[in-house]
Scaffold this motif. Sequence first.
Motif, PDB file in Angstrom:
ATOM      1  N   ALA A 171      48.845  48.376  37.932  1.00  0.00           N
ATOM      2  CA  ALA A 171      50.293  47.828  37.450  1.00  0.00           C
ATOM      3  C   ALA A 171      50.482  47.624  35.948  1.00  0.00           C
ATOM      4  O   ALA A 171      51.742  47.657  35.419  1.00  0.00           O
ATOM      5  CB  ALA A 171      50.335  45.992  37.975  1.00  0.00           C
ATOM      6  N   TYR A 172      49.215  47.185  35.197  1.00  0.00           N
ATOM      7  CA  TYR A 172      49.458  47.204  33.833  1.00  0.00           C
ATOM      8  C   TYR A 172      48.470  48.087  32.945  1.00  0.00           C
ATOM      9  O   TYR A 172      47.464  47.574  32.684  1.00  0.00           O
ATOM     10  CB  TYR A 172      49.160  45.525  33.208  1.00  0.00           C
ATOM     11  N   PRO A 173      48.794  49.478  33.035  1.00  0.00           N
ATOM     12  CA  PRO A 173      47.938  50.263  32.384  1.00  0.00           C
ATOM     13  C   PRO A 173      47.784  50.287  30.916  1.00  0.00           C
ATOM     14  O   PRO A 173      48.030  51.535  30.224  1.00  0.00           O
ATOM     15  CB  PRO A 173      48.276  51.640  33.046  1.00  0.00           C
ATOM     16  N   TRP A 174      47.431  49.246  30.335  1.00  0.00           N
ATOM     17  CA  TRP A 174      47.244  49.160  28.765  1.00  0.00           C
ATOM     18  C   TRP A 174      45.751  49.522  28.419  1.00  0.00           C
ATOM     19  O   TRP A 174      45.041  49.118  29.334  1.00  0.00           O
ATOM     20  CB  TRP A 174      47.717  47.740  28.422  1.00  0.00           C
ATOM     21  N   VAL A 175      45.513  49.834  27.325  1.00  0.00           N
ATOM     22  CA  VAL A 175      44.335  50.000  26.552  1.00  0.00           C
ATOM     23  C   VAL A 175      43.303  49.132  26.949  1.00  0.00           C
ATOM     24  O   VAL A 175      42.143  49.279  27.530  1.00  0.00           O
ATOM     25  CB  VAL A 175      44.334  50.533  25.105  1.00  0.00           C
ATOM     26  N   GLY A 176      43.862  47.858  26.436  1.00  0.00           N
ATOM     27  CA  GLY A 176      42.914  46.598  26.492  1.00  0.00           C
ATOM     28  C   GLY A 176      42.479  46.458  27.928  1.00  0.00           C
ATOM     29  O   GLY A 176      41.087  45.948  28.420  1.00  0.00           O
ATOM     30  N   ASN A 177      43.330  46.611  28.883  1.00  0.00           N
ATOM     31  CA  ASN A 177      43.052  46.123  30.445  1.00  0.00           C
ATOM     32  C   ASN A 177      42.190  47.506  30.913  1.00  0.00           C
ATOM     33  O   ASN A 177      41.235  47.024  31.745  1.00  0.00           O
ATOM     34  CB  ASN A 177      44.552  46.261  31.075  1.00  0.00           C
ATOM     35  N   TRP A 178      42.370  48.676  30.545  1.00  0.00           N
ATOM     36  CA  TRP A 178      41.497  49.751  30.805  1.00  0.00           C
ATOM     37  C   TRP A 178      39.781  49.328  30.545  1.00  0.00           C
ATOM     38  O   TRP A 178      38.850  49.655  31.074  1.00  0.00           O
ATOM     39  CB  TRP A 178      41.741  51.018  30.399  1.00  0.00           C
ATOM     40  N   GLN A 179      39.891  48.850  29.230  1.00  0.00           N
ATOM     41  CA  GLN A 179      38.437  48.450  28.545  1.00  0.00           C
ATOM     42  C   GLN A 179      38.059  47.427  29.263  1.00  0.00           C
ATOM     43  O   GLN A 179      36.788  47.329  29.646  1.00  0.00           O
ATOM     44  CB  GLN A 179      38.713  48.119  27.190  1.00  0.00           C
ATOM     45  N   TYR A 180      38.708  46.536  29.623  1.00  0.00           N
ATOM     46  CA  TYR A 180      38.213  45.270  30.695  1.00  0.00           C
ATOM     47  C   TYR A 180      37.638  46.016  31.946  1.00  0.00           C
ATOM     48  O   TYR A 180      36.437  45.616  32.357  1.00  0.00           O
ATOM     49  CB  TYR A 180      39.455  44.586  31.031  1.00  0.00           C
ATOM     50  N   VAL A 181      38.211  46.758  32.677  1.00  0.00           N
ATOM     51  CA  VAL A 181      37.729  47.525  33.789  1.00  0.00           C
ATOM     52  C   VAL A 181      36.422  48.316  33.420  1.00  0.00           C
ATOM     53  O   VAL A 181      35.111  48.189  34.165  1.00  0.00           O
ATOM     54  CB  VAL A 181      38.834  48.414  34.402  1.00  0.00           C
ATOM     55  N   ALA A 182      36.512  49.062  32.327  1.00  0.00           N
ATOM     56  CA  ALA A 182      35.379  50.005  31.835  1.00  0.00           C
ATOM     57  C   ALA A 182      34.043  49.204  31.638  1.00  0.00           C
ATOM     58  O   ALA A 182      32.994  49.516  31.714  1.00  0.00           O
ATOM     59  CB  ALA A 182      35.958  50.908  30.860  1.00  0.00           C
ATOM     60  N   GLN A 183      34.363  47.959  30.879  1.00  0.00           N
ATOM     61  CA  GLN A 183      33.278  47.213  30.421  1.00  0.00           C
ATOM     62  C   GLN A 183      32.456  46.718  31.598  1.00  0.00           C
ATOM     63  O   GLN A 183      31.215  46.568  31.764  1.00  0.00           O
ATOM     64  CB  GLN A 183      33.882  46.100  29.807  1.00  0.00           C
ATOM     65  N   ARG A 184      33.089  46.684  32.682  1.00  0.00           N
ATOM     66  CA  ARG A 184      32.433  46.193  33.980  1.00  0.00           C
ATOM     67  C   ARG A 184      31.717  47.160  34.708  1.00  0.00           C
ATOM     68  O   ARG A 184      30.486  47.132  35.124  1.00  0.00           O
ATOM     69  CB  ARG A 184      33.476  45.486  35.076  1.00  0.00           C
ATOM     70  N   TYR A 185      32.271  48.421  34.874  1.00  0.00           N
ATOM     71  CA  TYR A 185      31.558  49.540  35.372  1.00  0.00           C
ATOM     72  C   TYR A 185      30.525  50.044  34.477  1.00  0.00           C
ATOM     73  O   TYR A 185      29.277  50.370  35.162  1.00  0.00           O
ATOM     74  CB  TYR A 185      32.690  50.644  35.786  1.00  0.00           C
ATOM     75  N   THR A 186      30.838  50.125  33.275  1.00  0.00           N
ATOM     76  CA  THR A 186      29.676  50.578  32.166  1.00  0.00           C
ATOM     77  C   THR A 186      28.306  49.741  32.392  1.00  0.00           C
ATOM     78  O   THR A 186      27.249  50.099  32.219  1.00  0.00           O
ATOM     79  CB  THR A 186      30.044  50.789  30.912  1.00  0.00           C
ATOM     80  N   GLY A 187      28.810  48.246  32.275  1.00  0.00           N
ATOM     81  CA  GLY A 187      27.604  47.417  32.317  1.00  0.00           C
ATOM     82  C   GLY A 187      26.923  47.628  33.599  1.00  0.00           C
ATOM     83  O   GLY A 187      25.530  47.653  33.611  1.00  0.00           O
ATOM     84  N   LEU A 188      27.381  47.942  34.859  1.00  0.00           N
ATOM     85  CA  LEU A 188      26.611  48.202  36.266  1.00  0.00           C
ATOM     86  C   LEU A 188      25.970  49.340  36.077  1.00  0.00           C
ATOM     87  O   LEU A 188      24.620  49.428  36.367  1.00  0.00           O
ATOM     88  CB  LEU A 188      27.695  48.120  37.222  1.00  0.00           C
ATOM     89  N   ILE A 189      26.465  50.250  35.365  1.00  0.00           N
ATOM     90  CA  ILE A 189      25.578  51.855  35.444  1.00  0.00           C
ATOM     91  C   ILE A 189      24.555  51.438  34.712  1.00  0.00           C
ATOM     92  O   ILE A 189      23.442  51.802  34.758  1.00  0.00           O
ATOM     93  CB  ILE A 189      26.568  52.699  34.689  1.00  0.00           C
TER      94      ILE A 189
END
Lengths: 250, 218
Positions: free
Chosen positions: B92-110
Motif C-alpha cells: 500500500a505504501y511502497p516508500w524506500v524506508g518502508n522497503w528497508q523495514y521489510v528488507a531489514q527483517r528478511y536479511t536478518g533472517l537470512i
Amino acid sequence: MAETKKVIVKVKRQAGPNDPARREEFSLSWRPSMNVIICLRDIAENPVTRDGKKTTPITYDSNCLEEICGSCAMLINGKARMACSALVDQLEQPIRLEPLTKFPLVRDLSVDRQFMFESLKRVKAWIPIDGTYHLGEGPRVSPEVQAKGYPLSHCITCGNCLEVCPQVNEHNQFMGAAIISQVRLFNMHPTGAMNKRERLEAVMGPGGIQECANAQNCVKACPKGIPLTESIAEVNRDAWKQALLGWFLG
Amino acid sequence: MSDTASQPDASYLLRKLHSFTGVLPVGAFLAEHFWSNSAALVDPRKYDEVSRDLQTIPFRLVVEWAFIFLPILFHGLYGIYIWLRGKSNVSAYPWVGNWQYVAQRYTGLIAFAYIGWHLYTERWLTHGKSTYATVAQDMANPWYLAFFVVGILASSFHLGVGIWNFLCKWGLATTAKAQEAAGRLGVVIGVAFSFVGILIVLSFRLNWHPFAFYYINK
Ligand code: HEM
Ligand code: SF4
Ligand code: FES
C-alpha cells in the motif's frame, strides 16, 4: 448538449464493527473543485446506488472542511488521506473509500480515535498553568523554540501517521508518531519542560517510543507536513539519556 | 517530582539492548571477521597465522560466548520477535524506508540461518581449527559458495541499513538532513562490506591473492 461528466465512487459499508462489510457504487455528477466530502454529501442528498437501488446515506466524520479538524481521515484509493482535501480531479476512478483500519470501526467510514486521546493523556500532552492561586507569568519562549514548536502544534490528531505505521497493529499497542511529536512540543516549552521527566517516562512505557522501527512512513503520510521523524529522534535521545541517568544516578 | 512516575518498561530496555547489540558487539564482530579473513587476500600462510592467533586467544570460549554467540543469538531471536509484532504494508505504501523495514527483517533472517550454518561448517566440524585449506575446500562446492555470497550480501545490507536505523533511533541523527547523511553512511558501509566480503570469497575460490607481495615469511 454534452452529457455531464460522472464521478464513480465505491464505498465500503458496514453497519457496525461486527456486521458484515459490503461495497456500494455510486455515480455522481461532476462539479468543479469537487472533493471526496462533497461526493459523500451528494450521496447523502440522494442515496441511490449506481444501479438504481435505494440505500442509506453514508456515515463519515467531517467538520472543518479545510484540513484543520482532523476528523475526515479515511483510505482513499487505498491510502490514508484527508477526505476534505482530496480533490476528485486528482484521483483515479472509481474512487475507492474505506475506513481507517487501525482504529475501531463505528460505522461505514467513521472510526473511533479514542486510542490517540488516551495516549495524549498518558504522556500529559498539555502545559499545566492552573493552580489554586495565581502562578504569575511563565518564562519567555525564545524565538528559536517558537519556530521549532509551531509546526509541531499543527497536528490535527487525524491518525494518518498511525494508520500507515507497520508497528501500529493488533499485536502492538504503539502510541504512534503524533503522540511522540507532542511530547517533543510540550517538552521544548519552558513551562511544559517542568513535566519533561514524566512525559519521557510515559513514552518509555508499554507501547512507547521503543516500538518505532524507523520505517518513516509517518512523515510521508502526515497532511500537515510535521517533521515526525525528527521529533521521534529528538525524543529518543532525551529518553535514553534519562533512562541511563536514572539508572546510574537514581 | 511525582511519585507516580514509572520506570522504563522492560520492553524499552530490551528494545534498546537489541538495537545496541546490533552495532556492538555484533556489527563490530562482523567488521573484525571480515578484517581477519581478508588475510586470505595476502597469502594462505598469512591466513593460517591470523587464524592461529585468533584460535589460541586466552579465555577463548568465554570471549566467543560473551561477545559473539550470545549477542547474535539475542539479537536474532529478539529480532524475530520484533518482526512478528510488526505488520508490513509495503504494497500500500511502497516508500524506500518502508522497503528497508521489510528488507531489514528478511536479511536478518537470512543472516541468522547463514551464521548458524557457517558456525556448523567452519567452527563445529573443524573443532574450531579451520585453516585456509578447509575453507577453500568448502568454497569449492558451488552450493556452499552460493550460500557464502548470499550470507555476505544479506549481512552487509543488514548492517548498512542497521547503522542508519541506529543513528536515527538513538537520536544521533535527528534532522531530515542529518538522517539523509546517516543513510549515505549506511550505503557506504553496506557497499564496502559487500565488496570486501566478495573479494575474500574470490580469493578462496580462485586461489587469488592480490596483496601477495605484502607477505613476509615468518
Ligand atoms: C550479521 C549479523 C547482524 C548484524 C551485524 C545486525 C545488525 C543490526 C543493526 C546495526 C541493527 C540496527 C539497530 C536498530 O534497529 O536500532 C539491526 C536491526 C535489526 N536486526 Fe539485526 N543484525 C544482525 C543479525 C540479525 C538477525 C540474525 C536478525 C534476525 C532476524 C536480525 C533482525 C533485526 C531486526 C528485525 C532489526 C530491526 C529492529 C527494529 O526495526 O527496531 N538481525 N541489526
Ligand atoms: S502527526 Fe500528522 S499524520 Fe499524525 S495525527 Fe498529527 S496531523 Fe495526523
Ligand atoms: S473535515 Fe476537518 S480535516 Fe477534513
